[in-house]
Design an enzyme around this catalytic site. Structure first.
Site, PDB file in Angstrom:
ATOM      1  N   GLU A  94      -3.846  -2.019   3.425  1.00  0.00           N
ATOM      2  CA  GLU A  94      -3.209  -2.632   2.104  1.00  0.00           C
ATOM      3  C   GLU A  94      -2.010  -3.129   2.190  1.00  0.00           C
ATOM      4  O   GLU A  94      -1.081  -1.463   2.590  1.00  0.00           O
ATOM      5  CB  GLU A  94      -3.645  -1.876   1.051  1.00  0.00           C
ATOM      6  N   ASP A 148       2.295   4.980  -8.589  1.00  0.00           N
ATOM      7  CA  ASP A 148       3.181   5.955  -7.349  1.00  0.00           C
ATOM      8  C   ASP A 148       3.555   7.245  -6.939  1.00  0.00           C
ATOM      9  O   ASP A 148       4.442   7.573  -8.574  1.00  0.00           O
ATOM     10  CB  ASP A 148       3.710   4.870  -5.676  1.00  0.00           C
TER      11      ASP A 148
END
Length: 294
Positions: A72, A83
């Site tokens: 990814e 995140d």
């Protein structure tokens, strides 16, 4: 009444209720291949441009050389709400170095040339700013397999669904432990490649344990029509990869790969440390189904 759920790798519904022909999913083919080998896939994440574009190319090659099946490739974003702190710091450094969206396509080519399947993972705004069809076109031309969109839900993804069909790209949507049965079915039907099961509620990052709700979420997602389900958020060790790999088609790891690259010391040593982490996690997925019945 809702129509029966289709496998996540089926062609997407076309406008008017028909079906459209699409290129077979490279990601799904890889996941099925490693499943036939008796293991899940190791899916690795790193952001583009961290700490520079050239070095991020070296880093993704290291991932593949040490056993990552799918990579990814993240696109840095100024407000990475999903995140954790490790990835946020890497993304900040990437943005400070002048990374642009188009730089991700260079990493896509590097991963493809190294023999793994490249996916791009990004929040939706950068794709909108680039142009949805233009992004899909350039991703396909670079050798990319598809796109993971953590903040885009299928209900609002008609433009991306059409563009991904035109260019033969996978589209990976996310589910969470809080997802209803109806949401799981909608996501399974809209996805192509696999469904991304976020094993815990909250932001990404390494954890001492992986949430025990992950296995239940995978089972529920399959019940609602998803053939292939991969698990992310929290996996950081080979033992955790083995645990998750017993029930998931792929084990997704991010922060554990970013951490050694944030360390001090020569770049060559940081790449070596990254390789050691990949080795541990790759060994974990290989032993995930040892002793399982045929």
């Amino acid at each position: 009444m809702t129509s029966p759920a289709a496998p996540a790798t089926d062609p997407a519904p076309a406008r008017g209720g028909g079906r459209v022909d699409v290129t077979p999913s490279r990601t799904a083919e890889l996941l099925r291949q490693v499943r036939d080998e008796g293991r899940p896939a190791l899916i690795a994440y790193l952001p583009t441009g961290f700490p520079t574009v050239d070095r991020s190319v070296e880093a993704v090659r290291t991932l593949v050389e040490h056993g990552a099946d799918v990579v990814e490739i993240g696109i840095p974003y100024t407000d990475p709400v999903m995140d954790g702190t490790t990835v946020q710091r890497a993304v900040e450094l990437a943005l400070e170095s002048g990374t642009r969206v188009r730089d991700a396509f260079r990493l896509v080519r590097a991963v493809s040339d190294a023999g793994a399947v490249p996916l791009v993972m990004t929040y939706w705004n950068p794709v909108l700013a680039y142009g949805v069809d233009a992004f899909a076109r350039d991703l396909a031309e670079a050798g990319g397999a598809g796109l993971i969109t953590p903040d885009l839900i299928p209900d609002e993804a008609s433009e991306w669904i059409e563009a991904s069909d035109r260019h033969g790209l996978d589209r990976v949507f996310l589910v969470a432990p809080s997802s209803t049965a109806e949401r799981l079915q909608l996501t399974a039907r809209a996805s192509r490649g696999f469904v991304y099961a976020a094993s815990t509620m909250g932001v990404t990052g390494e954890r001492a344990t992986v949430g025990d709700r992950a296995e239940e979420l995978v089972a529920r997602t399959r019940e609602r029509g998803a053939e292939l389900v991969c698990v992310g958020l929290g996996v950081s060790t080979g033992d955790q990869a083995a645990q998750v790999g017993r029930f998931a088609d792929g084990v997704i790891v991010g922060s554990a790969f970013v951490r050694p690259l944030l360390a001090d010391g020569p770049w060559s040593e940081r790449l070596a440390a990254l390789g050691a982490v990949v080795d541990d996690l790759a060994a974990g997925v290989r032993r995930a189904r040892e002793g399982a019945s045929a």
